[in-house]
Design an enzyme around this catalytic site. Structure first.
Site, mmCIF file in Angstrom:
data_model
loop_
_atom_site.group_PDB
_atom_site.id
_atom_site.type_symbol
_atom_site.label_atom_id
_atom_site.label_comp_id
_atom_site.label_asym_id
_atom_site.label_seq_id
_atom_site.Cartn_x
_atom_site.Cartn_y
_atom_site.Cartn_z
ATOM 1 C CG ASP A 14 1.420 45.782 30.770
ATOM 2 O OD1 ASP A 14 0.378 45.110 30.850
ATOM 3 O OD2 ASP A 14 1.719 46.694 31.562
ATOM 4 C CE LYS A 17 3.362 38.070 31.736
ATOM 5 N NZ LYS A 17 2.874 39.443 31.707
ATOM 6 N N GLY A 43 -4.034 41.763 32.491
ATOM 7 C CA GLY A 43 -4.873 42.021 31.327
ATOM 8 C C GLY A 43 -4.145 41.467 30.120
ATOM 9 C CG HIS A 44 -2.712 37.925 30.016
ATOM 10 N ND1 HIS A 44 -2.547 36.708 30.620
ATOM 11 C CD2 HIS A 44 -1.893 38.781 30.675
ATOM 12 C CE1 HIS A 44 -1.664 36.825 31.603
ATOM 13 N NE2 HIS A 44 -1.268 38.073 31.659
ATOM 14 C CD GLN A 224 0.193 40.764 37.868
ATOM 15 O OE1 GLN A 224 0.424 39.761 38.496
ATOM 16 N NE2 GLN A 224 -1.010 41.030 37.407
HETATM 17 P P1 IMP Z 1 -1.776 45.768 42.019
HETATM 18 O O1 IMP Z 1 -1.287 44.475 41.498
HETATM 19 O O2 IMP Z 1 -3.093 46.194 41.465
HETATM 20 O O3 IMP Z 1 -1.732 45.833 43.526
HETATM 21 O O4 IMP Z 1 -0.735 46.915 41.548
HETATM 22 C C1 IMP Z 1 0.605 46.945 42.023
HETATM 23 C C2 IMP Z 1 1.552 47.401 40.916
HETATM 24 O O5 IMP Z 1 1.608 46.406 39.908
HETATM 25 C C3 IMP Z 1 1.125 48.678 40.214
HETATM 26 O O6 IMP Z 1 2.282 49.393 39.836
HETATM 27 C C4 IMP Z 1 0.406 48.169 38.983
HETATM 28 O O7 IMP Z 1 0.419 49.107 37.947
HETATM 29 C C5 IMP Z 1 1.253 46.958 38.646
HETATM 30 N N1 IMP Z 1 0.524 45.956 37.884
HETATM 31 C C6 IMP Z 1 -0.413 45.098 38.345
HETATM 32 N N2 IMP Z 1 -0.845 44.294 37.346
HETATM 33 C C7 IMP Z 1 -0.172 44.665 36.249
HETATM 34 C C8 IMP Z 1 -0.176 44.178 34.901
HETATM 35 O O8 IMP Z 1 -0.879 43.240 34.522
HETATM 36 N N3 IMP Z 1 0.685 44.819 34.045
HETATM 37 C C9 IMP Z 1 1.503 45.812 34.452
HETATM 38 N N4 IMP Z 1 1.536 46.282 35.691
HETATM 39 C C10 IMP Z 1 0.708 45.714 36.583
#
Ligand code: IMP
Length: 416
Positions: A14, A17, A43-44, A224
């Site tokens: 976040d 990007k 989520g961009h 991420q």
């Molecule tokens: P997962 O990727 O859905 O398995 O989540 C694993 C961890 O990564 C959790 O703490 C999510 O909140 C975090 N996470 C996954 N995608 C994002 C993102 O795009 N931005 C911020 N945190 C993320």
């Protein structure tokens, strides 16, 4: 900007990007934007002339009619979610024909992955996942039972692999007391999207090798952030892929020695979604102020993000891992109006063997600014204290800040 570059988040994602990639693709005439890991957990967010758009699977470069995009083999692709994004862009009149490619050896993420993610998160100490099925999809990949995009090319093989995968998912779900959607329904949905997506399937390795040989400009877009990396992040509170630069080679088949530069995104403060250690988190009034000022609500989860101050030892570690050529500082405008800004300059007891939960931040307070930096496009136009904030970060890290984002709009950007 070098012909073959990588852009990555240096915190917990976040960092903004979407907007930065969109801007770079336009300004630096990037030919290819390539994603190498993750799925629709990303989520961009982009503010475009058509309105606000959140891209989850498609790289942010898709908005530029000339840029081509590849979803690399390191991704886990939910084809139904992908189709929805494609249809949204088509509705806006953004042509995709010949521009979007999927690596044949990328894994498919299906509805039962989401069911398993949901069941696990509801039943044990949660990670705080996005519940998009990301972890279960990567488990299947590593356990060598995943369906891959290229399996669509052979109907019998696809059917056979899907059946055995669903048999496994049924047993996992039944242990949670959850019954599975009928196999026929899942198969029918996957087979229906195949028609639209099959023409996009390519061999990612030769696609990128040809682009490189033609001298085309390639940007690898991380999703991420560095500290959500499954190996180098705040395990187990991480995502299930390599979000740091190491993921580029394994997630695309592009030789690591051919990557010319890695650029890091640094948010002017820090946020995190989900559980896990966060040394500079501010649980008080100021943290809530940052959340509302920065509109820090997850674009995928809708959950408020945890907020805190800039953590320089964390970024130093990200630099150690990724070797940044230069940085892009984002959301500087969110700090407008603060009389002073705490910045973590060291940890009292820095010991990376123990991990971040054992580290205590040492703060230095820097002067804030009352004028707005929102929309600024020249460094000299920033208030002196904002310029000093930028220079302080550069000097502390020994890396230059080449770009500064001063707002959500496409043009709110400084290039130095
Ligand atoms: P997962 O990727 O859905 O398995 O989540 C694993 C961890 O990564 C959790 O703490 C999510 O909140 C975090 N996470 C996954 N995608 C994002 C993102 O795009 N931005 C911020 N945190 C993320």
């Amino acid at each position: 900007m070098q012909r073959v570059s990588v852009l990555l988040g240096s915190q917990w994602g976040d960092e903004g990007k979407g907007k930065v990639v969109d801007w770079l693709v336009h300004q630096h005439q990037i030919d290819w934007v390539v994603r190498f890991q993750g799925g629709n957990n990303a989520g961009h967010t982009l503010v475009t002339p058509h309105g606000k758009l959140v891209l989850r699977l498609l790289p942010s470069g898709m908005l530029h009619p000339k840029a081509r995009c590849l979803l690399g083999n390191g991704m886990v692709i939910n084809p139904l979610a992908l189709l929805e994004e494609i249809e949204q862009l088509e509705e806006w009149g953004i042509p995709l024909a010949g521009r979007l490619h999927l690596a044949a050896n990328a894994s498919l993420l299906i509805s039962t992955h989401m069911d398993i993610d949901y069941a696990r998160e509801s039943s044990r100490n949660p990670i705080g996942t996005t519940r998009r099925g990301i972890g279960p999809a990567y488990e299947d990949k590593i356990a060598r039972r995943a369906l891959r995009v290229g399996d669509w090319l052979d109907k019998d093989l696809f059917d056979e692999r899907l059946s055995s995968l669903l048999q496994y998912h049924r047993s996992v779900l039944s242990a949670f007391g959850v019954s599975m959607t009928s196999e026929a329904e899942i198969r029918e949905k996957l087979w229906a999207v195949r028609e639209k997506l099959l023409p996009l399937v390519v061999d990612g390795v030769s696609t990128l090798a040809q682009a490189k040989a033609k001298g085309e400009r390639i940007l690898f877009e991380g999703a991420q952030g560095t500290f959500l990396d499954v190996d180098q992040g705040t395990y187990p509170y991480v995502t299930s892929s390599n979000t740091s630069v190491a993921g580029v080679a394994s997630g695309t088949g592009f030789p690591p020695g051919e990557v010319q530069a890695v650029f890091g995104l640094v948010k002017a403060y820090t946020t995190r979604v989900g559980e896990g250690p966060f040394p500079t988190e501010d649980h008080g009034e100021s943290g809530r102020w940052l959340a509302s000022q920065g509109n820090e609500f997850g674009s995928v989860t809708g959950r408020p993000r945890r907020c805190g101050w800039l953590d320089l030892p964390l970024i130093r570690r990200a630099h150690q891992l990724n070797h940044f050529e230069a940085l892009c500082l984002t959301k500087l405008d969110v700090l407008d109006g603060l009389s002073e800004i705490p910045v973590c300059v060291a940890y009292e007891n820095e010991d990376w063997r123990l991990g971040l939960s054992h580290m205590k931040p040492v703060y230095q307070k820097l002067p804030g600014w009352s004028e707005s930096v929102s929309g600024a496009t020249r460094f000299e136009a920033l208030p002196e204290a904002a310029q000093a904030y930028v220079k302080f970060i550069e000097e502390s890290l020994g890396v230059s800040i080449r770009w500064i984002s001063t707002g959500a709009e496409r043009d709110a950007m400084i290039e130095r």
